[in-house]
Design an enzyme around this catalytic site. Structure first.
Site, PDB file in Angstrom:
ATOM      1  N   HIS A 120      64.831 -30.664 131.678  1.00 50.14           N
ATOM      2  CA  HIS A 120      64.496 -29.398 132.346  1.00 50.14           C
ATOM      3  C   HIS A 120      65.496 -28.335 131.843  1.00 50.14           C
ATOM      4  CE1 HIS A 120      62.661 -26.752 135.065  1.00 50.14           C
ATOM      5  NE2 HIS A 120      63.017 -27.242 136.229  1.00 50.14           N
ATOM      6  N   CYS A 169      68.589 -27.795 142.252  1.00 48.38           N
ATOM      7  CA  CYS A 169      67.578 -27.058 141.474  1.00 48.38           C
ATOM      8  C   CYS A 169      66.381 -26.630 142.328  1.00 48.38           C
ATOM      9  CB  CYS A 169      67.118 -27.910 140.300  1.00 48.38           C
ATOM     10  SG  CYS A 169      66.489 -29.516 140.814  1.00 48.38           S
ATOM     11  N   ARG A 208      66.996 -18.240 137.412  1.00 46.41           N
ATOM     12  CA  ARG A 208      65.930 -18.731 136.541  1.00 46.41           C
ATOM     13  C   ARG A 208      65.222 -17.545 135.885  1.00 46.41           C
ATOM     14  NH1 ARG A 208      63.577 -23.671 137.580  1.00 46.41           N
ATOM     15  NH2 ARG A 208      62.514 -23.218 135.622  1.00 46.41           N
TER      16      ARG A 208
HETATM   17  N1   CP Z   1      63.439 -25.952 140.074  1.00 48.80           N
HETATM   18  C1   CP Z   1      62.159 -25.877 139.671  1.00 48.80           C
HETATM   19  O1   CP Z   1      61.830 -26.055 138.499  1.00 48.80           O
HETATM   20  O2   CP Z   1      61.292 -25.570 140.669  1.00 48.80           O
HETATM   21  P1   CP Z   1      59.703 -25.650 140.561  1.00 48.80           P
HETATM   22  O3   CP Z   1      59.358 -27.101 140.400  1.00 48.80           O
HETATM   23  O4   CP Z   1      59.191 -25.076 141.845  1.00 48.80           O
HETATM   24  O5   CP Z   1      59.267 -24.862 139.370  1.00 48.80           O
HETATM   25  N1  NVA Z   2      63.783 -33.834 139.212  1.00 54.09           N
HETATM   26  C1  NVA Z   2      62.815 -32.977 139.840  1.00 54.09           C
HETATM   27  C2  NVA Z   2      63.099 -31.548 139.524  1.00 54.09           C
HETATM   28  C3  NVA Z   2      62.183 -30.550 140.140  1.00 54.09           C
HETATM   29  C4  NVA Z   2      62.465 -29.151 139.711  1.00 54.09           C
HETATM   30  C5  NVA Z   2      61.418 -33.361 139.392  1.00 54.09           C
HETATM   31  O1  NVA Z   2      61.240 -33.653 138.201  1.00 54.09           O
HETATM   32  O2  NVA Z   2      60.510 -33.388 140.209  1.00 54.09           O
END
Ligand code: CP
Ligand code: NVA
Length: 302
Positions: free
Chosen positions: A126, A261, A289
């Site tokens: 991510h 996050c 973000r």
């Molecule tokens: N942190 C993040 O990526 O949030 P979303 O899954 O809501 O995009």
């Molecule tokens: N680790 C989490 C992050 C969400 C933003 C997922 O992949 O669902």
């Protein structure tokens, strides 16, 4: 800057610095016509609040626009070869942001596309999140080589990209996960190889007290990521002792701040008390973000 942003390993330290400088500037002056007329496709295979909305707003502020492609629109990897999706969209669009289950799908898109592909979250990485997170830290402590982050929880996509970006920026990161939930061995090794050159210190333990000892920032994420819902019951048991709460924070550095996050599950990976306390900078991360993704797009699409 490389053509794509896929993992956090594919952005050089100097480009991270450029992203942070541009993000700081864009945070002050939100609307700048840097990408007038550009069109960005958002291929999303999973739900999203922050990633989708921050990219759409970012595009709007820069004079560009997004086309949101829901899971049922593209049926990535099911309806036609991913290479064909990438080749066709390259003829319509200026960039693609992709949120997928399999990381290989983002890689395949990037390989076949002539345009920039940005990973908006996959099962392995991510990077937009990690860049915004380290920018959030940088705003408070510009000497990143003096900062220690403790990551408490699952060795997941968020940790993998944090490892890449902290390695590149010379930081100290200590990750504590339950046994069996360690970060991917190869990703950890790759980050450690970078750390040898930058002076970063990356460690892993199963002991949460040891990880948070002297930490400036304590970071956590959900115990069950999107796509792992079937494992939820087992994970709830396995992660029980890995909650970020006020007791744990007593072992951290003085004035330690708490990061996540989002989305947050209060009472699971983080106590409601800590999440909603003055130590939490979670909403700052979410806001950043927007600014950081603008900077990333401005650099990739210039
Ligand atoms: N942190 C993040 O990526 O949030 P979303 O899954 O809501 O995009
Ligand atoms: N680790 C989490 C992050 C969400 C933003 C997922 O992949 O669902």
């Amino acid at each position: 800057m490389n053509k794509d942003l896929i993992s956090g390993f594919d952005i050089e330290t100097t480009d991270i610095q450029k992203v942070f400088a541009r993000a700081a500037q864009l945070k002050k002056q939100k609307r700048q016509p840097l990408l007038t007329g550009k069109i960005i496709g958002l291929i999303f295979q999973k739900p999203s609040v922050r990633t989708r909305v921050s990219f759409e707003v970012a595009a709007e502020h820069l004079g560009a626009r997004c086309i949101y492609l829901a899971p049922e629109d593209v049926k990535l990897g099911q309806r036609e070869p991913i290479t064909d999706v990438a080749r066709v969209l390259s003829r319509y669009l200026d960039a693609i942001v992709a949120r997928t289950f399999k990381h290989a799908h983002v890689e395949e898109l990037a390989q076949a596309a002539d345009i920039a592909v940005i990973n908006g979250l996959s099962d392995l990485y991510h990077p937009c999140q990690a860049l915004a997170d380290i920018f959030t830290i940088y705003e408070r402590k510009s000497e990143l080589d003096k900062v220690k982050i403790a990551f408490i929880g699952d060795g997941n996509n968020v940790l993998h990209s944090l490892l890449a970006i902290t390695a590149k920026t010379g930081m100290t990161l200590s990750a504590a996960t339950p046994k069996g939930y360690e970060p991917d061995r190869n990703i950890f090794k790759a980050a450690q190889n970078i750390a040898k050159k930058t002076g970063a210190s990356l460690t892993h333990t199963n002991d949460i007290q040891a990880a948070v000892n002297g930490a400036d920032f304590v970071y956590t994420d959900v115990w069950t990521s999107m796509g792992q819902e079937k494992e939820r019951k087992k994970r709830m048991r396995d992660f029980k002792k890995f909650q970020v709460n006020s007791r744990l924070l007593k072992s951290a550095g003085k004035g330690c701040l708490v990061m996540h996050c989002m989305p947050v599950h209060r009472g699971e990976e983080i106590s409601a008390e800590v999440m909603d306390s003055k130590h939490s900078i979670v909403y700052e991360q979410a806001e950043n973000r927007l600014h950081v993704q603008k900077a990333v797009m401005a650099l990739l699409l210039k």
